[in-house]
Design a protein around this motif. Structure first.
Motif, short mmCIF file in Angstrom:
data_model
loop_
_atom_site.label_atom_id
_atom_site.label_comp_id
_atom_site.label_asym_id
_atom_site.label_seq_id
_atom_site.Cartn_x
_atom_site.Cartn_y
_atom_site.Cartn_z
N ASP A 70 0.83 -1.21 0.00
CA ASP A 70 0.00 0.00 0.00
C ASP A 70 0.86 1.26 0.00
N LEU A 71 1.97 1.24 0.74
CA LEU A 71 2.86 2.40 0.77
C LEU A 71 3.47 2.64 -0.60
N ILE A 72 3.91 1.56 -1.24
CA ILE A 72 4.49 1.68 -2.58
C ILE A 72 3.47 2.26 -3.55
N LYS A 73 2.23 1.75 -3.49
CA LYS A 73 1.18 2.27 -4.36
C LYS A 73 0.88 3.74 -4.07
N ASN A 74 0.91 4.10 -2.79
CA ASN A 74 0.64 5.48 -2.40
C ASN A 74 1.68 6.43 -2.99
N TYR A 75 2.98 6.05 -2.88
CA TYR A 75 4.04 6.91 -3.40
C TYR A 75 4.05 6.94 -4.93
N GLU A 76 3.70 5.80 -5.54
CA GLU A 76 3.57 5.78 -7.00
C GLU A 76 2.43 6.70 -7.45
N GLY A 77 1.35 6.73 -6.64
CA GLY A 77 0.23 7.61 -6.95
C GLY A 77 0.62 9.08 -6.88
N ILE A 78 1.46 9.42 -5.88
CA ILE A 78 1.93 10.80 -5.77
C ILE A 78 2.76 11.16 -6.99
N ALA A 79 3.61 10.23 -7.42
CA ALA A 79 4.44 10.48 -8.60
C ALA A 79 3.57 10.68 -9.85
N ARG A 80 2.53 9.86 -10.00
CA ARG A 80 1.64 10.01 -11.17
C ARG A 80 0.93 11.36 -11.17
N SER A 81 0.53 11.82 -9.98
CA SER A 81 -0.14 13.13 -9.91
C SER A 81 0.78 14.26 -10.34
N ILE A 82 2.08 14.10 -10.08
CA ILE A 82 3.04 15.12 -10.51
C ILE A 82 3.15 15.13 -12.03
N ILE A 83 3.19 13.93 -12.63
CA ILE A 83 3.27 13.82 -14.08
C ILE A 83 2.00 14.38 -14.73
N GLN A 84 0.86 14.09 -14.11
CA GLN A 84 -0.41 14.61 -14.64
C GLN A 84 -0.44 16.14 -14.66
N ASP A 85 0.33 16.75 -13.76
CA ASP A 85 0.44 18.20 -13.74
C ASP A 85 1.47 18.71 -14.74
N GLY A 86 2.04 17.78 -15.51
CA GLY A 86 3.00 18.16 -16.55
C GLY A 86 4.39 18.45 -16.01
N LYS A 87 4.72 17.94 -14.84
CA LYS A 87 6.03 18.20 -14.23
C LYS A 87 6.86 16.92 -14.19
N GLU A 88 8.16 17.08 -14.14
CA GLU A 88 9.06 15.96 -13.99
C GLU A 88 9.11 15.53 -12.53
N VAL A 89 9.16 14.24 -12.27
CA VAL A 89 9.23 13.74 -10.90
C VAL A 89 10.68 13.77 -10.45
N THR A 90 11.02 14.73 -9.61
CA THR A 90 12.36 14.84 -9.04
C THR A 90 12.26 14.76 -7.52
N TYR A 91 13.42 14.75 -6.89
CA TYR A 91 13.43 14.74 -5.43
C TYR A 91 12.64 15.91 -4.88
N GLN A 92 12.84 17.10 -5.50
CA GLN A 92 12.18 18.31 -5.00
C GLN A 92 10.67 18.29 -5.24
#
Length: 383
Positions: A70-92
């Motif tokens: 569930d934690l892995i899916k949660n963090y993957e979901g956060i990453a997808r939301s960043i991409i959906q906003d048209g941004k690159e997924v970086t540490y920041q």
């Protein structure tokens, strides 16, 4: 094309785990060759309980593996939301998105509680009680992150409290949940969690069992007990002081002879407000209590409440009583054995104890009456 980072579970990154020492399971987010972020899962395992990315040989293996997934899916979901906003997924960008979801505390629920607690303006005694609750929660290792806030884990924490100290009564257990619930509600209001786990768990208030005050013989046994250990001696002296003043631990802990005591007709009285309720009390410093003050040059020693109650249990075993000596028992002893047992009017007892109403004082009178009734029954069988 924007890419998702690799998200995986790693165990014992700091190489601490062994057959007797636990290591931590963390979730690692790999953004590129030079950037990665690790977040604790709150799961600790021994070296033989992890294999091929899975928890094994553990009583709750299925549950812990599900949590990791569930934690892995949660963090993957956060990453997808960043991409959906048209941004690159970086540490920041990932850290910023995680902060927006979990607040500035990341995933640490207990640190969040401390942050909220410091801004609530709690009284000193209430603050100590809340800190004790949070440290007890930390000790249980059941709820650490926001993801741990489930009704199942609240039930596990309740069960852990009961098993850790079987002497805890239901009202004490209820108070742990009462102090914890506002922080859970705050997390819901901030959108950090969707639903309070207390929506599916109801802590019963319960009723305290009648406390058994020390009788005259037991009180004398405590007073005359010869103790070589300094800690035990100090705890005994504080207990006797409270038995002859009625002070609760919180009031004793802040007692200041130079500020809190007045002299009337050659007798000393404590004239102050109770820490817990703010109710004014006015109580004499009886000779046994005055002797304690003189012993310590009018400055009582300081002991934490946990250490104090632990030492009192040792003293109880030394005088061979089955009664569980505690800071509360000293107060009960003052009301019943010292005051009501010597026919001090209940109205005066209420004032000395700092009770908000005389109905509270009447509970002590009932305890005393029940003792008298038992003695009467015993005498009836003898005579």
């Amino acid at each position: 094309m924007l890419k998702l980072p690799k998200v995986r579970a790693v165990f014992d990154r700091k190489k601490k785990a062994s057959a007797t020492t636990t290591g931590v399971v963390e979730i690692e987010i790999i953004f590129n060759r030079t950037q990665r972020k690790t977040l604790s899962s709150g799961i600790e395992l021994y070296s033989n309980q992890w294999e091929d990315g899975l928890v094994i040989r553990h009583a709750e293996s299925k549950k812990l593996n599900r949590k990791i997934t569930d934690l892995i899916k949660n963090y993957e979901g956060i990453a997808r939301s960043i991409i959906q906003d048209g941004k690159e997924v970086t540490y920041q960008t990932f850290s910023s998105a995680l902060d927006r979801k979990s607040g500035k505390f990341g995933t640490d629920f207990i640190e969040f509680c401390y942050y909220v607690m410091e801004r609530r303006g709690l009284r000193a005694s209430t603050l100590r009680a809340h800190k004790h609750t949070l440290e007890t929660l930390r000790e249980s290792r059941i709820i650490r992150t926001f993801d741990d806030l489930t009704s199942e884990n609240i039930k596990r924490f309740d069960l852990w409290l009961r098993q850790q100290d079987p002497s805890r009564e239901q009202p004490t257990l209820y108070n742990y949940h009462k102090r914890l619930r506002p922080y859970v509600n705050e997390a819901v209001e901030l959108g950090i969690i969707e639903e309070s786990p207390y929506a599916k768990f109801k802590a019963e208030r319960g009723k305290n069992k009648p406390k058994n005050a020390l009788n005259d013989e037991e009180l004398a046994a405590v007073r005359t007990l010869e103790l070589r250990d300094e800690g035990l001696s100090k705890a005994r002296d504080l207990f006797i002081f409270c038995c002859y003043t009625g002070l609760a631990y919180a009031d004793m802990d802040v007692f200041d002879f130079s500020k809190d005591v007045v002299m009337v007709h050659g007798h000393y009285y404590i004239d102050k407000k109770r820490v817990k309720t703010g109710t004014k009390y006015y109580t004499p410093i009886l000779p046994p209590a005055m002797a304690i003050l003189e012993r310590y040059d009018y400055q009582l020693p300081r002991i934490t409440q946990q250490a104090y109650n632990r030492l009192l249990k040792c003293i109880g075993s030394l005088i061979k009583t089955k009664k569980n000596l505690s800071s509360h028992i000293a107060r009960y002893t003052f009301a019943t054995t010292v005051l009501l047992g010597h026919e001090v009017p209940i109205e005066s007892v209420s004032k000395m104890m700092g009770h908000t109403s005389i109905q509270i004082t009447q509970v002590y009178a009932k305890i005393l009456n029940s003792s008298i009734e038992k003695q009467a029954e015993r005498l009836a069988n003898i005579l």
